[in-house]
Motif scaffolding. Structure first.
Motif, PDB file in Angstrom:
ATOM      1  N   ASP A 251       0.857  -1.182   0.000  1.00 48.89           N
ATOM      2  CA  ASP A 251       0.000   0.000   0.000  1.00 48.89           C
ATOM      3  C   ASP A 251       0.898   1.238   0.000  1.00 48.89           C
ATOM      4  OD1 ASP A 251      -1.613   2.169   0.575  1.00 48.89           O
ATOM      5  OD2 ASP A 251      -2.499   1.317   2.383  1.00 48.89           O
ATOM      6  N   PRO A 252       0.958   1.985  -1.098  1.00 49.72           N
ATOM      7  CA  PRO A 252       1.869   3.126  -1.183  1.00 49.72           C
ATOM      8  C   PRO A 252       1.442   4.327  -0.346  1.00 49.72           C
ATOM      9  CG  PRO A 252       0.485   3.063  -3.137  1.00 49.72           C
ATOM     10  CD  PRO A 252       0.186   1.816  -2.351  1.00 49.72           C
ATOM     11  N   GLU A 253       0.227   4.326   0.169  1.00 44.05           N
ATOM     12  CA  GLU A 253      -0.303   5.486   0.889  1.00 44.05           C
ATOM     13  C   GLU A 253      -0.130   5.366   2.402  1.00 44.05           C
ATOM     14  OE1 GLU A 253      -1.193   8.026  -0.861  1.00 44.05           O
ATOM     15  OE2 GLU A 253      -1.105   6.978  -2.778  1.00 44.05           O
ATOM     16  N   THR A 254      -0.613   4.285   2.995  1.00 44.00           N
ATOM     17  CA  THR A 254      -0.518   4.072   4.440  1.00 44.00           C
ATOM     18  C   THR A 254       0.111   2.697   4.668  1.00 44.00           C
ATOM     19  OG1 THR A 254      -2.807   3.235   4.476  1.00 44.00           O
ATOM     20  CG2 THR A 254      -2.477   5.567   4.981  1.00 44.00           C
ATOM     21  N   SER A 255       1.392   2.624   4.452  1.00 44.44           N
ATOM     22  CA  SER A 255       2.117   1.347   4.349  1.00 44.44           C
ATOM     23  C   SER A 255       1.968   0.418   5.539  1.00 44.44           C
ATOM     24  CB  SER A 255       3.604   1.622   4.119  1.00 44.44           C
ATOM     25  OG  SER A 255       3.798   2.430   2.982  1.00 44.44           O
ATOM     26  N   PHE A 256       1.931   0.981   6.754  1.00 45.43           N
ATOM     27  CA  PHE A 256       1.939   0.137   7.941  1.00 45.43           C
ATOM     28  C   PHE A 256       0.639   0.208   8.735  1.00 45.43           C
ATOM     29  CE2 PHE A 256       6.457   1.367   7.237  1.00 45.43           C
ATOM     30  CZ  PHE A 256       6.908   0.110   6.825  1.00 45.43           C
ATOM     31  N   ALA A 257      -0.389   0.792   8.149  1.00 43.31           N
ATOM     32  CA  ALA A 257      -1.687   0.912   8.828  1.00 43.31           C
ATOM     33  C   ALA A 257      -2.691  -0.061   8.224  1.00 43.31           C
ATOM     34  CB  ALA A 257      -2.217   2.334   8.715  1.00 43.31           C
ATOM     35  N   PHE A 258      -3.334  -0.827   9.104  1.00 48.75           N
ATOM     36  CA  PHE A 258      -4.386  -1.726   8.631  1.00 48.75           C
ATOM     37  C   PHE A 258      -5.668  -0.908   8.532  1.00 48.75           C
ATOM     38  CE2 PHE A 258      -7.634  -4.901   8.498  1.00 48.75           C
ATOM     39  CZ  PHE A 258      -7.050  -5.969   7.829  1.00 48.75           C
ATOM     40  N   ASP A 259      -6.005  -0.527   7.303  1.00 45.05           N
ATOM     41  CA  ASP A 259      -7.171   0.316   7.061  1.00 45.05           C
ATOM     42  C   ASP A 259      -7.791  -0.080   5.722  1.00 45.05           C
ATOM     43  OD1 ASP A 259      -5.382   1.329   5.177  1.00 45.05           O
ATOM     44  OD2 ASP A 259      -4.916   3.128   6.343  1.00 45.05           O
ATOM     45  N   ASN A 260      -8.684   0.737   5.213  1.00 45.09           N
ATOM     46  CA  ASN A 260      -9.337   0.417   3.943  1.00 45.09           C
ATOM     47  C   ASN A 260      -8.666   1.091   2.752  1.00 45.09           C
ATOM     48  OD1 ASN A 260     -10.163   3.037   4.612  1.00 45.09           O
ATOM     49  ND2 ASN A 260     -12.127   2.808   3.532  1.00 45.09           N
ATOM     50  N   GLN A 261      -7.462   1.640   2.959  1.00 44.76           N
ATOM     51  CA  GLN A 261      -6.760   2.342   1.882  1.00 44.76           C
ATOM     52  C   GLN A 261      -6.476   1.424   0.693  1.00 44.76           C
ATOM     53  OE1 GLN A 261      -6.007   5.700   1.712  1.00 44.76           O
ATOM     54  NE2 GLN A 261      -5.464   5.189  -0.406  1.00 44.76           N
ATOM     55  N   TYR A 262      -6.266   0.148   0.959  1.00 49.62           N
ATOM     56  CA  TYR A 262      -6.026  -0.823  -0.115  1.00 49.62           C
ATOM     57  C   TYR A 262      -7.130  -0.747  -1.166  1.00 49.62           C
ATOM     58  CZ  TYR A 262      -6.293  -5.463  -2.340  1.00 49.62           C
ATOM     59  OH  TYR A 262      -6.403  -6.496  -3.241  1.00 49.62           O
ATOM     60  N   TYR A 263      -8.370  -0.647  -0.721  1.00 52.97           N
ATOM     61  CA  TYR A 263      -9.498  -0.618  -1.662  1.00 52.97           C
ATOM     62  C   TYR A 263      -9.577   0.728  -2.378  1.00 52.97           C
ATOM     63  CZ  TYR A 263     -10.614  -4.867   0.796  1.00 52.97           C
ATOM     64  OH  TYR A 263     -10.534  -6.127   1.336  1.00 52.97           O
ATOM     65  N   SER A 264      -9.222   1.797  -1.689  1.00 54.01           N
ATOM     66  CA  SER A 264      -9.151   3.101  -2.350  1.00 54.01           C
ATOM     67  C   SER A 264      -8.065   3.083  -3.422  1.00 54.01           C
ATOM     68  CB  SER A 264      -8.860   4.201  -1.323  1.00 54.01           C
ATOM     69  OG  SER A 264      -9.903   4.316  -0.384  1.00 54.01           O
TER      70      SER A 264
END
Length: 332
Positions: A251-264
Motif C-alpha cells: 500500500d503506497p499510501e498508508t504502508s503500515f496501517a491496517f485500514d481500507n486504503q487498499y481498496y481506495s
C-alpha cells in the motif's frame, strides 16, 4: 451443523460492538473442539503472552504485522491451519521458493518459548500463528476480536503441496475463486481477505509480470490498467539490475496501517499485483471493492467474519495432531 458465534469487535474511535456472526461449520469433531475459552484453565495467560510478544516485536519493527498476517495465509492454505509452514528441513513447506521470503518466525518462536515456561506442552504453534496474526491486525490499527483456539500442530509438511494451494500474484479472478472455494471461502471472503495487502511488503519479482524490459533493459509498462504515475514509481524502485531483495510497500499510501486504503488504491488503479487489480475490473467483485473503499467499518466487520473462516481451514484437533515442544520441529 450451523453454529452462531458472538465476536467482540473493538475498533479505533468506535464504541465496542457486539456482532453476531453466523457460520456454517461442518459437523466434524475438528470444529466442535475449537473454543473461545480453550485455554481458560490450562493456560489463562496464553493470549496475553502472544499479544504482548507481537506488540513488543512490532514496536521495534513495523514490518512485523504484515509478515505475521502473510505467515497465517501461507500456513492455512497448505495442509490447513496446523503450523506445518514452521517446520524446518529438506522438502518442507518452508523450503519451497514461494515461502523463502516469509518472515515473522522469530515472533512465533519467542511467544512459544515464554508459553513453554508458564504452560509447558499446552499451547500449540498453530494457535500461536492464528493469535499472532489476529493481534498483528489490531497492532496495525485494525479491528480486535476473539477467535477460537484448540488447534493442534500437524506432523506433515511437504514443499510439493505449496504451489497448488497458494494464490500467485498473476492469478486471474477465476483461478482465485477456484482456489478459495476449495478452502470453503466465498467470493466475499476473497475480496475481504485480499485486504491483507493493506500492510506488508512485496519483492519486485512479485509484480514483474506487469512490465517488460526493452533491449536496453529499461522497464516499460505493459499493463494499461495500472495508473501511469504509480507505474513510473514502481519502475524507479525496481530498476534494471536491482537486487532481488528490493521491496516496495503493498500500500503506497498508508504502508503500515491496517485500514481500507487498499481498496481506495484499487479504485485509483494502484493495485500492486495483477491479482489485486482484477478485483476492480471484474463485475463480480467491483461493488464490494467500492463499498469497502467508501466505508472502513464495513470492511472491518467483514474482515472479522472472513478472518475467522480463514483460521479454521483444515484445523487438526485432539488426536489429529500434537503440541510441539519446538515450532520448528515435530516431536520425536
Amino acid at each position: 451443523m450451523e453454529t452462531k458465534i458472538s465476536i467482540l469487535f473493538s475498533t479505533p474511535n468506535l464504541c465496542t460492538l457486539l456482532i453476531l456472526v453466523f457460520f456454517s461449520f461442518a459437523a466434524s469433531p475438528s470444529h466442535a473442539s475449537l473454543s473461545f475459552n480453550f485455554y481458560a484453565t490450562s493456560c489463562p495467560a496464553a493470549e496475553f503472552i502472544v499479544s504482548n510478544t507481537v506488540r513488543s516485536a512490532s514496536s521495534n519493527d513495523p514490518t512485523i504485522p504484515g509478515k505475521l498476517l502473510r505467515l497465517l495465509f501461507h500456513d492455512c492454505f497448505v495442509e490447513g491451519c496446523d503450523a506445518s509452514v514452521l517446520l524446518k528441513g529438506n522438502g518442507t513447506e518452508r523450503s519451497d521458493p514461494a515461502n523463502t521470503s516469509l518472515g515473522g518466525f522469530s515472533v512465533i518462536d519467542s511467544a512459544k518459548r515464554v508459553l513453554e515456561i508458564f504452560c509447558p506442552g499446552t499451547v500449540s504453534c498453530a494457535d500461536i500463528i492464528a493469535l499472532a496474526a489476529r493481534d498483528a491486525v489490531a497492532v496495525a490499527g485494525g479491528p480486535a476480536f476473539q477467535i477460537p483456539t484448540g488447534r493442534r500442530d500437524g506432523r506433515i509438511s511437504n514443499a510439493a503441496n505449496v504451489r497448488p494451494n497458494i494464490v500467485d500474484t498473476s492469478f486471474t479472478m477465476d483461478e482465485m475463486i477456484k482456489l478459495f472455494n476449495s478452502k470453503d471461502l466465498s467470493l466475499d471472503d476473497l475480496v475481504t481477505l485480499s485486504g491483507a495487502h493493506t500492510i506488508g511488503l512485496a519483492h519486485c519479482s512479485a509484480f514483474s509480470d506487469r512490465f517488460q524490459r526493452d533491449s536496453k533493459g529499461k522497464l516499460t509498462l505493459i499493463d494499461t490498467t495500472l495508473d501511469s504515475t504509480y507505474a513510473e514509481e514502481l519502475m524507479k524502485k525496481c530498476p534494471a539490475g536491482a537486487s532481488t531483495s528490493n521491496t516496495v510497500s503493498n500500500d503506497p499510501e498508508t504502508s503500515f496501517a491496517f485500514d481500507n486504503q487498499y481498496y481506495s488504491n484499487l479504485v485509483a488503479h494502484k493495485g500492486l499485483f495483477q491479482s489485486d487489480s482484477v478485483l476492480l475490473e471484474d463485475g463480480r467483485t467491483r461493488k464490494q471493492v467500492e463499498a469497502f473503499a467508501n466505508d472502513q467499518q464495513i470492511f472491518f466487520r467483514s474482515w472479522g467474519e472472513s478472518f475467522l473462516k480463514l483460521t479454521i481451514i483444515g484445523v487438526k484437533t485432539d488426536a489429529e495432531g500434537e503440541i510441539r515442544q519446538s515450532c520448528s520441529f515435530a516431536n520425536n
